[in-house]
Design a protein around this motif. Sequence first.
Motif, PDB file in Angstrom:
ATOM      1  N   ILE A  81     -27.645 138.013  10.337  1.00 55.01           N
ATOM      2  CA  ILE A  81     -28.292 139.166   9.798  1.00 55.01           C
ATOM      3  C   ILE A  81     -29.371 139.680  10.703  1.00 55.01           C
ATOM      4  CG2 ILE A  81     -29.514 139.941   8.025  1.00 55.01           C
ATOM      5  CD1 ILE A  81     -27.992 137.776   6.369  1.00 55.01           C
ATOM      6  N   ASP A  82     -30.417 138.774  11.173  1.00 57.12           N
ATOM      7  CA  ASP A  82     -31.385 139.017  12.003  1.00 57.12           C
ATOM      8  C   ASP A  82     -31.778 137.662  12.859  1.00 57.12           C
ATOM      9  OD1 ASP A  82     -32.674 137.247   9.908  1.00 57.12           O
ATOM     10  OD2 ASP A  82     -34.142 138.707   9.533  1.00 57.12           O
ATOM     11  N   SER A  83     -32.736 137.874  13.876  1.00 58.01           N
ATOM     12  CA  SER A  83     -33.193 136.723  14.471  1.00 58.01           C
ATOM     13  C   SER A  83     -33.931 135.576  13.697  1.00 58.01           C
ATOM     14  CB  SER A  83     -33.970 137.150  15.655  1.00 58.01           C
ATOM     15  OG  SER A  83     -35.277 137.721  15.196  1.00 58.01           O
ATOM     16  N   ASP A  84     -34.523 135.844  12.547  1.00 54.54           N
ATOM     17  CA  ASP A  84     -34.889 134.955  11.921  1.00 54.54           C
ATOM     18  C   ASP A  84     -34.063 133.938  11.256  1.00 54.54           C
ATOM     19  OD1 ASP A  84     -37.718 135.629  12.332  1.00 54.54           O
ATOM     20  OD2 ASP A  84     -37.684 137.292  10.551  1.00 54.54           O
ATOM     21  N   SER A  85     -32.843 134.663  10.659  1.00 53.70           N
ATOM     22  CA  SER A  85     -31.943 133.614  10.032  1.00 53.70           C
ATOM     23  C   SER A  85     -31.059 132.987  11.225  1.00 53.70           C
ATOM     24  CB  SER A  85     -30.761 134.664   9.527  1.00 53.70           C
ATOM     25  OG  SER A  85     -30.307 135.681  10.209  1.00 53.70           O
ATOM     26  N   ILE A  86     -31.142 133.502  12.449  1.00 54.53           N
ATOM     27  CA  ILE A  86     -30.407 132.808  13.711  1.00 54.53           C
ATOM     28  C   ILE A  86     -31.321 131.548  13.834  1.00 54.53           C
ATOM     29  CG2 ILE A  86     -29.575 132.869  15.983  1.00 54.53           C
ATOM     30  CD1 ILE A  86     -29.000 135.714  15.596  1.00 54.53           C
ATOM     31  N   THR A  87     -32.701 131.651  14.044  1.00 57.80           N
ATOM     32  CA  THR A  87     -33.419 130.501  14.338  1.00 57.80           C
ATOM     33  C   THR A  87     -33.438 129.462  13.166  1.00 57.80           C
ATOM     34  OG1 THR A  87     -35.426 131.764  13.543  1.00 57.80           O
ATOM     35  CG2 THR A  87     -34.929 131.977  15.737  1.00 57.80           C
ATOM     36  N   LYS A  88     -33.381 129.742  12.058  1.00 55.34           N
ATOM     37  CA  LYS A  88     -33.449 129.133  10.902  1.00 55.34           C
ATOM     38  C   LYS A  88     -32.045 127.835  10.947  1.00 55.34           C
ATOM     39  CE  LYS A  88     -35.979 131.530   7.417  1.00 55.34           C
ATOM     40  NZ  LYS A  88     -35.821 132.559   6.032  1.00 55.34           N
ATOM     41  N   PHE A  89     -31.158 128.852  11.184  1.00 52.60           N
ATOM     42  CA  PHE A  89     -29.642 128.078  11.316  1.00 52.60           C
ATOM     43  C   PHE A  89     -29.668 127.121  12.424  1.00 52.60           C
ATOM     44  CE2 PHE A  89     -25.248 127.877  13.126  1.00 52.60           C
ATOM     45  CZ  PHE A  89     -24.665 127.466  12.059  1.00 52.60           C
ATOM     46  N   LYS A  90     -30.263 127.562  13.534  1.00 52.65           N
ATOM     47  CA  LYS A  90     -30.327 126.704  14.672  1.00 52.65           C
ATOM     48  C   LYS A  90     -31.221 125.448  14.422  1.00 52.65           C
ATOM     49  CE  LYS A  90     -31.529 128.418  18.671  1.00 52.65           C
ATOM     50  NZ  LYS A  90     -32.097 129.374  19.749  1.00 52.65           N
ATOM     51  N   GLU A  91     -32.288 125.487  13.654  1.00 56.18           N
ATOM     52  CA  GLU A  91     -33.293 124.588  13.419  1.00 56.18           C
ATOM     53  C   GLU A  91     -32.610 123.548  12.349  1.00 56.18           C
ATOM     54  OE1 GLU A  91     -36.324 126.349  11.756  1.00 56.18           O
ATOM     55  OE2 GLU A  91     -37.414 126.744  13.802  1.00 56.18           O
ATOM     56  N   GLU A  92     -31.748 124.283  11.442  1.00 53.00           N
ATOM     57  CA  GLU A  92     -31.010 123.398  10.401  1.00 53.00           C
ATOM     58  C   GLU A  92     -29.866 122.549  10.828  1.00 53.00           C
ATOM     59  OE1 GLU A  92     -29.619 123.725   5.766  1.00 53.00           O
ATOM     60  OE2 GLU A  92     -30.600 125.516   6.800  1.00 53.00           O
ATOM     61  N   TYR A  93     -28.906 123.350  11.513  1.00 52.79           N
ATOM     62  CA  TYR A  93     -27.736 122.684  11.915  1.00 52.79           C
ATOM     63  C   TYR A  93     -27.368 122.384  13.280  1.00 52.79           C
ATOM     64  CZ  TYR A  93     -26.329 124.151   7.281  1.00 52.79           C
ATOM     65  OH  TYR A  93     -26.159 124.502   6.138  1.00 52.79           O
ATOM     66  N   CYS A  94     -28.208 122.935  14.303  1.00 52.74           N
ATOM     67  CA  CYS A  94     -28.059 122.545  15.782  1.00 52.74           C
ATOM     68  C   CYS A  94     -29.116 121.579  16.268  1.00 52.74           C
ATOM     69  CB  CYS A  94     -28.059 123.876  16.445  1.00 52.74           C
ATOM     70  SG  CYS A  94     -26.915 125.272  15.785  1.00 52.74           S
ATOM     71  N   SER A  95     -30.030 121.183  15.606  1.00 54.69           N
ATOM     72  CA  SER A  95     -31.086 120.118  16.080  1.00 54.69           C
ATOM     73  C   SER A  95     -30.475 118.828  16.487  1.00 54.69           C
ATOM     74  CB  SER A  95     -32.230 120.201  15.100  1.00 54.69           C
ATOM     75  OG  SER A  95     -31.925 119.840  13.935  1.00 54.69           O
ATOM     76  N   SER A  96     -29.635 118.485  15.377  1.00 52.73           N
ATOM     77  CA  SER A  96     -29.235 117.050  15.303  1.00 52.73           C
ATOM     78  C   SER A  96     -27.659 117.376  15.367  1.00 52.73           C
ATOM     79  CB  SER A  96     -29.403 116.047  14.242  1.00 52.73           C
ATOM     80  OG  SER A  96     -29.059 116.742  13.029  1.00 52.73           O
ATOM     81  N   SER A  97     -26.969 116.387  16.128  1.00 56.39           N
ATOM     82  CA  SER A  97     -25.276 116.438  16.317  1.00 56.39           C
ATOM     83  C   SER A  97     -24.800 115.859  15.101  1.00 56.39           C
ATOM     84  CB  SER A  97     -25.010 115.636  17.551  1.00 56.39           C
ATOM     85  OG  SER A  97     -25.317 114.053  17.343  1.00 56.39           O
ATOM     86  N   THR A  98     -25.551 114.927  14.033  1.00 55.56           N
ATOM     87  CA  THR A  98     -24.646 114.607  12.956  1.00 55.56           C
ATOM     88  C   THR A  98     -24.738 115.447  11.644  1.00 55.56           C
ATOM     89  OG1 THR A  98     -26.957 113.575  12.330  1.00 55.56           O
ATOM     90  CG2 THR A  98     -25.486 112.262  13.664  1.00 55.56           C
ATOM     91  N   ARG A  99     -25.374 116.679  11.885  1.00 55.29           N
ATOM     92  CA  ARG A  99     -25.590 117.665  10.508  1.00 55.29           C
ATOM     93  C   ARG A  99     -24.056 118.320  10.278  1.00 55.29           C
ATOM     94  NH1 ARG A  99     -30.813 118.815   8.498  1.00 55.29           N
ATOM     95  NH2 ARG A  99     -29.531 119.584   6.941  1.00 55.29           N
TER      96      ARG A  99
END
Length: 116
Positions: A81-99
């Motif tokens: 949707i916007d860059s804020d939602s992309i950064t939230k997604f990256k922080e939540e799901y891309c920060s660790s490989s076990t998520r």
Amino acid sequence: MRGWIGLAIIGGIIYYFATETNKLDEPIEYVQTMFTTADKKVTSMTGTTIQRVDHKIPIIKEKIYERLSTIEIRELDGVFIDSDSITKFKEEYCSSSTRNHPVFSRDNLRFICDQI
């Protein structure tokens, strides 16, 4: 050579007064308020705001869409949707490989995180 030494001493004195004392706090605040008021005046006169357009997102979407199912594409549209939602997604799901994501498979989630 003496000029550089004198310049270094003057710079050191200014740095000392700016960081260790409160002698320059009032002039610094005055200059900052001048800049903010000038910025507000220019903004109000022009009536425009600057918006950053990211041209990489559509290209990344096309790469990722080739690999996903329709359910995953719908979920990804909610992420882009916007860059804020992309950064939230990256922080939540891309920060660790076990998520794990409830919609994306593990391989697709890893691929999306690599592309973003």
